[in-house]
Design an enzyme around this catalytic site. Structure first.
Site, PDB file in Angstrom:
ATOM      1  N   PRO A  94       8.729  33.289  10.494  1.00  0.00           N
ATOM      2  CA  PRO A  94       8.126  34.115   9.436  1.00  0.00           C
ATOM      3  C   PRO A  94       8.436  33.574   8.055  1.00  0.00           C
ATOM      4  O   PRO A  94       9.486  32.966   7.840  1.00  0.00           O
ATOM      5  CB  PRO A  94       8.782  35.488   9.646  1.00  0.00           C
ATOM      6  CG  PRO A  94      10.090  35.187  10.321  1.00  0.00           C
ATOM      7  CD  PRO A  94       9.832  33.992  11.186  1.00  0.00           C
ATOM      8  N   ASP A  95       7.494  33.779   7.122  1.00  0.00           N
ATOM      9  CA  ASP A  95       7.807  33.455   5.732  1.00  0.00           C
ATOM     10  C   ASP A  95       8.643  34.596   5.155  1.00  0.00           C
ATOM     11  O   ASP A  95       9.073  35.496   5.863  1.00  0.00           O
ATOM     12  CB  ASP A  95       6.537  33.186   4.915  1.00  0.00           C
ATOM     13  CG  ASP A  95       5.648  34.414   4.783  1.00  0.00           C
ATOM     14  OD1 ASP A  95       6.081  35.526   5.166  1.00  0.00           O
ATOM     15  OD2 ASP A  95       4.519  34.275   4.298  1.00  0.00           O
ATOM     16  N   PHE A  96       8.878  34.572   3.859  1.00  0.00           N
ATOM     17  CA  PHE A  96       9.776  35.559   3.268  1.00  0.00           C
ATOM     18  C   PHE A  96       9.052  36.796   2.743  1.00  0.00           C
ATOM     19  O   PHE A  96       9.515  37.908   2.922  1.00  0.00           O
ATOM     20  CB  PHE A  96      10.589  34.918   2.124  1.00  0.00           C
ATOM     21  CG  PHE A  96      11.643  33.979   2.626  1.00  0.00           C
ATOM     22  CD1 PHE A  96      12.932  34.411   2.859  1.00  0.00           C
ATOM     23  CD2 PHE A  96      11.340  32.648   2.877  1.00  0.00           C
ATOM     24  CE1 PHE A  96      13.917  33.550   3.331  1.00  0.00           C
ATOM     25  CE2 PHE A  96      12.307  31.777   3.352  1.00  0.00           C
ATOM     26  CZ  PHE A  96      13.595  32.221   3.580  1.00  0.00           C
ATOM     27  N   ARG A  97       7.907  36.597   2.098  1.00  0.00           N
ATOM     28  CA  ARG A  97       7.364  37.677   1.273  1.00  0.00           C
ATOM     29  C   ARG A  97       6.063  38.303   1.762  1.00  0.00           C
ATOM     30  O   ARG A  97       5.563  39.213   1.129  1.00  0.00           O
ATOM     31  CB  ARG A  97       7.170  37.165  -0.160  1.00  0.00           C
ATOM     32  CG  ARG A  97       8.483  36.878  -0.861  1.00  0.00           C
ATOM     33  CD  ARG A  97       8.280  36.361  -2.274  1.00  0.00           C
ATOM     34  NE  ARG A  97       9.542  36.279  -2.991  1.00  0.00           N
ATOM     35  CZ  ARG A  97      10.416  35.295  -2.857  1.00  0.00           C
ATOM     36  NH1 ARG A  97      10.136  34.302  -2.027  1.00  0.00           N
ATOM     37  NH2 ARG A  97      11.544  35.287  -3.527  1.00  0.00           N
ATOM     38  N   ASN A 168      12.453  24.783   2.790  1.00  0.00           N
ATOM     39  CA  ASN A 168      12.719  25.312   4.127  1.00  0.00           C
ATOM     40  C   ASN A 168      14.067  24.845   4.664  1.00  0.00           C
ATOM     41  O   ASN A 168      14.557  23.765   4.321  1.00  0.00           O
ATOM     42  CB  ASN A 168      11.603  24.890   5.082  1.00  0.00           C
ATOM     43  CG  ASN A 168      10.257  25.443   4.648  1.00  0.00           C
ATOM     44  OD1 ASN A 168      10.196  26.466   3.958  1.00  0.00           O
ATOM     45  ND2 ASN A 168       9.177  24.771   5.019  1.00  0.00           N
ATOM     46  N   ASP A 170      14.537  25.098   8.145  1.00  0.00           N
ATOM     47  CA  ASP A 170      14.298  25.055   9.590  1.00  0.00           C
ATOM     48  C   ASP A 170      14.398  23.648  10.178  1.00  0.00           C
ATOM     49  O   ASP A 170      14.309  23.485  11.399  1.00  0.00           O
ATOM     50  CB  ASP A 170      12.935  25.672   9.932  1.00  0.00           C
ATOM     51  CG  ASP A 170      11.788  25.051   9.142  1.00  0.00           C
ATOM     52  OD1 ASP A 170      11.807  23.825   8.896  1.00  0.00           O
ATOM     53  OD2 ASP A 170      10.862  25.796   8.756  1.00  0.00           O
ATOM     54  N   HIS A 187      16.783  23.700  -0.745  1.00  0.00           N
ATOM     55  CA  HIS A 187      17.563  24.906  -0.463  1.00  0.00           C
ATOM     56  C   HIS A 187      18.539  24.693   0.690  1.00  0.00           C
ATOM     57  O   HIS A 187      18.975  25.641   1.333  1.00  0.00           O
ATOM     58  CB  HIS A 187      16.625  26.083  -0.188  1.00  0.00           C
ATOM     59  CG  HIS A 187      15.845  26.489  -1.399  1.00  0.00           C
ATOM     60  ND1 HIS A 187      14.794  27.386  -1.358  1.00  0.00           N
ATOM     61  CD2 HIS A 187      15.943  26.116  -2.697  1.00  0.00           C
ATOM     62  CE1 HIS A 187      14.297  27.533  -2.578  1.00  0.00           C
ATOM     63  NE2 HIS A 187      14.984  26.767  -3.392  1.00  0.00           N
TER      64      HIS A 187
END
Length: 387
Positions: A94-97, A168, A170, A187
């Site tokens: 899933p993305d964040f927003r 990302n 991941d 990040h």
């Protein structure tokens, strides 16, 4: 004194007297020049920060087709990709927003004071359990790279990729075949972990961290018993030094910026879009337009000041679609679509094969352990009967 002597004296005094009027004129000209110089500086500052500075128009058309023709022209040799969570959603991450489906919308089960707390370093040090519970759900190695990831790998293989800047954590860029030198993981990453103690900072491998997370143990340092955290950047922590050093080298030399799957809301990552030369085309592949700077944030140097729709637009292109569909569309225009689809198919088959082999090995080990246990029980039974 005779009249002729008085005239000579007056002439001598006028010769020695400074030309105040002339000096005033020179000073005035200098002041005007300084004023013009200051105004030019301010104009350039406003232009750079707001993205208004007129640059050379490189694209013959502000469209995906125009970008493809530019890439085929031979003038496009140094591409930077900026990517966010949107390039991994089709992999199941899933993305964040996104409302309803985004990560922040589904964290109620962790009883957080607010969603972002799960990625705040001070909260983590006091309450690490929610983060590691989430890490079990999202841990790298459970997902396969997407079409978008492999499109970036193709850019590398064709000698066009200068660098991929990713938000990302991941590690799917690495799984797709990008190496450490191809990436700036802005990040951070799960690739390594460190003790959070400033005085220790012992490093741990991805395999060590994975074992701890899936055994539901809170990872503790073997040297000092402090928490161990994956090297992802939490709120309240500095970005990796490599982000800043690479940024200074890469962006001035970029001749195409491709931005995919990011809301461009997190700084300083979002401000990277304003660091390319004024003539550098910028392509956004995303579900919605983003990166259009407002006046105050532009003055502070944040946001990209991207301009897709005004009469002054000359280099920014927005292709609104999923990242995978956008990459396939661009690959099609470049004549790479069949090659990209074959690459995805081949690499996914290899990943499936490796996973099946690992499962087979684990199953064999489990069966072997079970047989040994049964054998031990049988021997114990015989021993009882003999006695």
């Amino acid at each position: 004194m005779s009249e002729s002597q008085e005239q000579a004296k007056r002439a001598e005094e006028e010769t020695d007297k400074p030309d105040l009027e002339g000096e005033s004129d020179d000073s005035s000209d200098e002041g005007e020049a300084c004023g013009d110089s200051e105004m030019d500086f301010l104009r350039n500052l406003f232009s750079r920060t707001l993205g208004l500075s007129p640059g050379e128009k490189v694209l013959d058309e502000l469209s995906l087709e125009g970008v493809a023709r530019y890439m085929q022209s031979g003038k496009c040799k140094s591409i930077i990709c900026m990517v966010g969570a949107g390039i991994s959603t089709s992999a199941g991450i899933p993305d964040f927003r996104s409302p309803g489906t985004g990560l922040y919308a589904n964290l109620q089960k962790y009883n957080l004071p607010y969603p972002e707390a799960i990625f705040q370093i001070d909260y983590f040090k006091k309450h690490p359990e929610p983060f590691f519970a989430l890490a079990r759900e999202l841990y790298p190695g459970q997902f396969k790279p997407t079409v978008c990831h492999y499109f970036i790998k193709m850019l590398k293989d064709k000698g066009l990729l200068r660098r991929c800047y990713s938000q990302n954590i991941d590690t799917l860029e690495r799984v797709a075949g990008l190496q450490g030198e191809d990436l700036v993981e802005a990040h951070g990453t799960f690739h390594t972990s460190h003790c959070v103690s400033f005085f220790c900072r012992k490093e741990y491998t991805m395999e060590w961290m994975k074992e701890k997370i899936f055994s539901e143990d809170i990872p503790k340092c073997e040297a000092c018993n402090n928490l161990v955290k994956p090297d992802i950047v939490f709120f309240g922590e500095n970005l990796p030094a490599r982000f800043f050093s690479s940024m200074k080298q890469d962006f001035p030399n970029c001749d195409l910026l491709i931005i995919m799957g990011t809301s461009l809301q997190v700084q300083p990552f979002a401000s990277l879009v304003s660091r390319v030369p004024n003539s550098c085309p910028r392509l956004l592949i995303n579900l919605e337009k983003t990166g259009q700077s407002d006046f105050p944030s532009g003055l502070l140097g944040f946001g990209g000041g991207m301009d897709f729709d005004s009469d002054k637009a000359y280099r920014d292109v927005a292709h609104l679609s999923t990242c995978d569909d956008g990459c396939l569309a661009l690959a099609d225009l470049l004549g790479w679509k069949a090659e990209l689809e074959e690459l995805v198919k081949r690499e996914h088959a290899l990943i499936d094969s490796r996973d099946a082999k690992k499962k087979g090995e684990k199953s064999s080990q489990s069966s072997g352990a079970s047989e040994k246990a049964k054998g031990a029980e049988s021997e114990a039974g015989k021993s009882d009967k003999t006695e």
